[in-house]
Enzyme design. Structure first.
Site, PDB file in Angstrom:
ATOM      1  CG  HIS A  24      -1.788   1.197   1.325  1.00 52.60           C
ATOM      2  ND1 HIS A  24      -2.866   1.390   0.491  1.00 52.60           N
ATOM      3  CD2 HIS A  24      -1.741   2.274   2.133  1.00 52.60           C
ATOM      4  CE1 HIS A  24      -3.460   2.527   0.800  1.00 52.60           C
ATOM      5  NE2 HIS A  24      -2.796   3.085   1.793  1.00 52.60           N
ATOM      6  CG  ASP A  26      -1.004   6.439   1.926  1.00 52.00           C
ATOM      7  OD1 ASP A  26      -2.115   6.022   1.549  1.00 52.00           O
ATOM      8  OD2 ASP A  26      -0.603   6.344   3.095  1.00 52.00           O
ATOM      9  CG  ASP A 136      -5.528   4.131   4.515  1.00 53.15           C
ATOM     10  OD1 ASP A 136      -6.040   4.016   5.637  1.00 53.15           O
ATOM     11  OD2 ASP A 136      -4.590   4.897   4.280  1.00 53.15           O
ATOM     12  CG  HIS A 336      -6.989   7.369   0.708  1.00 58.70           C
ATOM     13  ND1 HIS A 336      -6.614   6.383  -0.161  1.00 58.70           N
ATOM     14  CD2 HIS A 336      -6.146   7.274   1.763  1.00 58.70           C
ATOM     15  CE1 HIS A 336      -5.597   5.711   0.341  1.00 58.70           C
ATOM     16  NE2 HIS A 336      -5.288   6.241   1.511  1.00 58.70           N
TER      17      HIS A 336
END
Length: 358
Positions: A24, A26, A136, A336
Site C-alpha cells: 500500500h 499512499d 484505507d 484519499h
C-alpha cells in the site's frame, strides 16, 4: 524440535487465510507525488527480486496512476513488471486511477476514476479488475456498488471500517447493497493491510473474523505499506513455515479473484448491509483544507461544462477535444489523503498548482 512442531497439521475445520502480497503506497501523504514515484520504483523492484527466489509470491497493484508513473520514469523496470504480469504474479486490483476518497468526489468523478483505471489495467495486465480495492479510505458512499458494477466489478475489499471508534462493524464478509439495490460481495480482512504474517497476526485474524459459521476464509494482505516497501524475505519465510501448522489458521497463497470465488460458494449464508459504510473516525477531514475541496468541486463543474460544449461542437463540426488529461489531474488530487486534507503542506502546494493548470 522446530521441524516436528511445524509439521503438526491442522484439522479441516480450521480457518483458511488467503494471503496476497501488496504494498500500500499512499500516492501522497507525508511525502509529495514526486517521492511516490520513487517509492513505487524501489518497492516494486524489491518485489521483483524476491519473486526470483519465492515462487509463491504474488503481488497486487491497486492504482493505475502509479503504473503510468513507472512506465514514464522507469521504463526498464516497467517492462519487468509486465513480464511478471503475464505470468499472473503481478495483478491489478481496484480498477481506479488512484485510491480516492470515498465520499467527497462527485458521482461523475467516481465514474471517471474507474473508467480510466480499468482501461489502464486492461492494457497492462490484459484484463480489467473484478475487485474494487480501497483499504484505507475514510468511509464509502452508498452510490459506489452501482458504479462498481457498471465498471465490471462485483467484489469489494477494504479494511478501514475496523478503525471505527465506537460501533464496530459487525461483518467480515457480507453483501453490500447500494442505493439502487445493486449488491456486491464485500470482504474486510480481519487484520491490517500491512501484515507481516506473524503467529500473532494469524491468531488475531481468526479472533477478529466476524462471520464464523457463515464462512471459513479470510484475506491477509501482507507487505510493508503506507510508505511502501512491500513483502520481505522474512515475511515470505514465515508464510511458508506457517502454511499448515497446528493451532494456527491454514494459509494459502491466492489472488482476490480466487478468494472471492471461494467466498461466493457461501453467498447464501452471508448477511446484507444496505446503504453507506460510515467510518466513525477522521470526521474532521470534511472541513480541513477547504480551499482544496472548493477547487476540486470547481474543476468537476468546469470539466462537465466543457465536455457539454465539446459535445455540441462535435455535433456541429465533427471536431472534439478530449478532457481526459485534465480529468486525470483532478482524479489524482482526489487521493484519499489529499482531497480530505490529511497530507503535509508541500502536498497542497502541488495540489493547488494542479488545480490552477486545469
Amino acid at each position: 524440535m522446530a521441524t516436528s512442531f511445524f509439521n503438526e497439521k491442522n484439522g479441516d475445520s480450521q480457518l483458511t487465510i488467503y494471503a496476497m502480497g501488496n504494498c500500500h503506497i499512499d500516492t501522497a501523504w507525508l511525502w509529495t507525488y514526486d517521492e511516490t514515484k520513487r517509492k513505487c520504483a524501489r518497492s516494486w523492484s524489491s518485489t521483483l527480486r524476491l519473486m526470483d527466489s519465492y515462487p509463491k509470491l504474488n503481488f497486487a497493484i491497486s492504482q493505475a496512476q502509479q503504473i503510468v508513473w513507472l512506465r514514464e520514469n522507469y521504463p526498464q523496470l516497467y517492462e519487468r513488471v509486465i513480464e511478471k504480469a503475464k505470468e499472473g504474479r503481478f495483478f491489478g486490483v481496484g480498477g481506479s486511477w488512484v485510491e480516492m476518497d470515498g465520499n467527497l468526489p462527485s458521482g461523475e468523478s467516481f465514474v471517471r476514476q474507474l473508467l480510466y483505471g480499468q482501461r489502464e489495467f486492461q492494457q497492462v495486465f490484459g484484463r480489467a479488475s473484478d475487485t474494487f480495492w480501497l483499504p484505507d479510505t475514510f468511509g464509502y458512499s452508498a452510490q459506489l456498488p452501482q458504479i462498481m458494477e457498471a465498471a465490471g466489478m462485483t467484489r469489494f475489499v477494504t479494511q478501514k471500517m475496523s478503525w471505527s471508534l465506537i460501533n464496530k462493524f459487525p461483518h467480515s464478509s457480507f453483501w453490500w447493497e447500494g442505493i439502487d439495490g445493486t449488491k456486491v460481495l464485500a470482504h474486510f480482512p480481519p487484520h491490517h493491510y500491512c501484515a507481516e504474517v506473524t503467529v500473532q497476526e494469524c491468531l488475531e485474524t481468526a479472533e477478529n473474523f466476524r462471520d464464523k459459521g457463515r464462512n471459513n476464509g479470510a484475506m491477509m494482505l501482507y507487505g510493508h505499506g503506507d510508505g511502501g516497501g512491500g513483502p520481505t524475505a522474512d515475511i515470505l519465510e514465515r508464510l511458508d513455515r506457517l502454511a499448515n501448522c497446528d493451532g494456527i489458521p491454514k494459509i494459502v497463497t491466492a489472488t482476490p479473484t480466487q478468494f472471492f470465488d471461494q467466498l461466493e460458494k457461501d453467498g447464501d449464508s452471508l448477511c446484507l448491509w444496505s446503504g453507506e459504510l460510515f467510518l466513525e473516525l477522521h470526521n474532521a477531514t470534511y472541513t480541513t483544507q477547504a480551499d482544496v475541496k472548493k477547487m476540486n468541486r470547481m474543476c468537476e463543474f468546469l470539466l462537465r461544462e466543457q465536455e457539454f460544449v465539446q459535445a455540441i461542437r462535435f455535433a456541429q463540426t465533427g471536431e472534439f477535444r478530449s478532457m481526459e488529461a485534465e480529468w486525470k489531474l483532478v482524479l489524482l488530487n482526489q487521493f484519499h489523503d489529499v482531497l480530505p486534507g490529511t497530507s503535509i503542506a508541500d502536498v497542497y502546494f502541488d495540489a493547488k498548482n494542479i488545480y490552477r493548470r486545469v
